[in-house]
Write a protein that holds these residues in place. Structure first.
Motif, PDB file in Angstrom:
ATOM      1  N   GLY A  93      15.984   1.471  23.282  1.00 30.62           N
ATOM      2  CA  GLY A  93      15.229   2.178  24.307  1.00 30.62           C
ATOM      3  C   GLY A  93      14.761   3.538  23.825  1.00 30.62           C
ATOM      4  O   GLY A  93      15.286   4.078  22.845  1.00 30.62           O
ATOM      5  N   CYS A  94      13.812   4.114  24.556  1.00 32.29           N
ATOM      6  CA  CYS A  94      13.262   5.415  24.166  1.00 32.29           C
ATOM      7  C   CYS A  94      14.243   6.553  24.421  1.00 32.29           C
ATOM      8  O   CYS A  94      14.155   7.615  23.814  1.00 32.29           O
ATOM      9  N   GLY A  95      15.189   6.345  25.361  1.00 34.84           N
ATOM     10  CA  GLY A  95      16.182   7.364  25.662  1.00 34.84           C
ATOM     11  C   GLY A  95      15.718   8.409  26.648  1.00 34.84           C
ATOM     12  O   GLY A  95      16.485   9.313  27.002  1.00 34.84           O
ATOM     13  N   GLU A  96      14.475   8.293  27.134  1.00 39.46           N
ATOM     14  CA  GLU A  96      13.917   9.330  28.001  1.00 39.46           C
ATOM     15  C   GLU A  96      13.482   8.822  29.374  1.00 39.46           C
ATOM     16  O   GLU A  96      13.420   9.611  30.326  1.00 39.46           O
ATOM     17  N   CYS A  97      13.176   7.543  29.499  1.00 44.68           N
ATOM     18  CA  CYS A  97      12.683   7.016  30.772  1.00 44.68           C
ATOM     19  C   CYS A  97      13.839   6.825  31.764  1.00 44.68           C
ATOM     20  O   CYS A  97      15.014   6.953  31.402  1.00 44.68           O
ATOM     21  N   ASP A  98      13.509   6.504  33.017  1.00 40.65           N
ATOM     22  CA  ASP A  98      14.535   6.323  34.049  1.00 40.65           C
ATOM     23  C   ASP A  98      15.502   5.198  33.696  1.00 40.65           C
ATOM     24  O   ASP A  98      16.714   5.308  33.912  1.00 40.65           O
ATOM     25  N   GLU A  99      14.963   4.090  33.162  1.00 39.53           N
ATOM     26  CA  GLU A  99      15.826   2.969  32.822  1.00 39.53           C
ATOM     27  C   GLU A  99      16.812   3.346  31.720  1.00 39.53           C
ATOM     28  O   GLU A  99      17.994   2.970  31.766  1.00 39.53           O
ATOM     29  N   CYS A 100      16.352   4.079  30.731  1.00 32.42           N
ATOM     30  CA  CYS A 100      17.242   4.500  29.643  1.00 32.42           C
ATOM     31  C   CYS A 100      18.310   5.462  30.151  1.00 32.42           C
ATOM     32  O   CYS A 100      19.470   5.411  29.706  1.00 32.42           O
ATOM     33  N   ARG A 101      17.935   6.335  31.083  1.00 27.95           N
ATOM     34  CA  ARG A 101      18.926   7.267  31.634  1.00 27.95           C
ATOM     35  C   ARG A 101      20.017   6.534  32.394  1.00 27.95           C
ATOM     36  O   ARG A 101      21.134   7.026  32.520  1.00 27.95           O
ATOM     37  N   LYS A 102      19.695   5.362  32.920  1.00 26.52           N
ATOM     38  CA  LYS A 102      20.695   4.528  33.601  1.00 26.52           C
ATOM     39  C   LYS A 102      21.492   3.677  32.611  1.00 26.52           C
ATOM     40  O   LYS A 102      22.427   2.979  33.008  1.00 26.52           O
ATOM     41  N   GLY A 103      21.081   3.689  31.328  1.00 22.54           N
ATOM     42  CA  GLY A 103      21.728   2.846  30.326  1.00 22.54           C
ATOM     43  C   GLY A 103      21.132   1.463  30.228  1.00 22.54           C
ATOM     44  O   GLY A 103      21.639   0.615  29.503  1.00 22.54           O
TER      45      GLY A 103
END
Length: 291
Positions: A93-103
């Motif tokens: 993942g990019c590590g920055e989007c909402d989905e990445c912030r949720k893991g």
């Protein structure tokens, strides 16, 4: 570095290319083992959907099942160091989007996949760079070959419908859940004697879980049952990886511990059978916490 590249369908090149440049949040690993699976075959033949829809283009370095050793870390990497043995996620993942912030890295709209999607460099090369959030340390004593090959092995088992074959074999032997539990205990004790628990779980869960589900076992119940029983194998000769580790720490001979170990092994086996036969032993606490 040396790398294998797929230049076009059915066209493979082995050549020198520049090594990856490590970003601040990445680690650079030297590849120890890499597996070849169906995804790589689809890339080689040109049948992969990402090739057809243009999300992956030739040339590409394939390979995504791997293990290796860190040789360089970015300046923002804190949890890993040079010399650590590691493996990683496949989907990055990019590590920055909402989905990445949720893991939820697999749901990242900007995700890349090692060795395929969006042409992220694969592991059929000497080195690979991976963001630290997707990296996992391999425990000491666990073979990097096992980690790399487990995914390939699981895929082969699935394609061959091996879990279904095991379920059918068990059904042919017995329709009794109690007999099935005893047979699984025997299997796990034998496997645990020769293979460490993590590797055994990676290999056996895809085989045994469908069988347990067919007998109506709760997933939490069966998971705890498997872990406990495998750990008993880990302190049982002739291999008993945990036994050797403990003897090494205590600086005593393994042969000197076996006689004293027998009463505990009997007790542990009884506990494993109780967990297997009485689901409440392992599910009462989770059921209280997650109502």
């Amino acid at each position: 570095m040396k790398a294998i590249r797929f230049m076009q369908p059915e066209d493979i090149e082995y050549s020198d290319i520049p090594a990856p440049q490590v970003k601040d949040n990445e680690v650079l690993a030297k590849i120890a083992y890499a597996g070849f699976c169906a995804t790589d075959i689809e890339l080689l033949t040109g049948e992969m959907v990402h090739i057809k829809n243009g999300n992956t283009k030739y040339p590409i370095i394939p390979g995504h099942e791997w293990s290796g050793t860190i040789v360089e870390v970015g300046k923002n990497v804190r949890d890993f160091k040079v010399g650590d043995r590691i493996t990683s996620d496949v989907s990055l993942g990019c590590g920055e989007c909402d989905e990445c912030r949720k893991g939820h890295y697999n749901l990242c709209p900007n995700r890349e996949v090692i060795g395929s999607y969006k042409n992220r460099q694969g592991v059929f090369a000497e080195y690979v760079a991976v963001p630290q959030r997707h990296v996992y340390k391999i425990p000491d004593g666990l073979s990097m070959l096992i980690i790399m090959s487990a995914a390939v092995f699981s895929w082969i088992l699935t394609i061959d419908q091996f879990p279904l074959r095991v379920v059918n074999l068990m059904a042919a032997i017995t329709t009794s859940r109690e007999v099935m539990i005893i047979l699984v205990v025997i299997l796990l004790l034998i496997v645990g004697m020769f293979i460490d628990g993590t590797s055994a779980l990676i290999i056996l869960v895809p085989i045994l879980f469908p069988m347990a589900a067919s007998y109506g076992m709760n997933p939490v119940h069966f998971g705890i049952f498997m872990v406990v029983t495998l750990l008993i194998g880990g302190i049982t000769p002739p291999v008993g990886i945990l036994l050797y580790i403990c003897c090494g720490i205590a600086k005593i001979e393994v042969k000197d511990t076996i006689k004293m170990l027998i009463p505990y092994l009997i007790m542990y086996i009884v506990v494993a059978l109780l967990i297997g036969f009485i689901p409440g032993f392992s599910t009462w606490l989770p059921s209280l916490l997650f109502k």
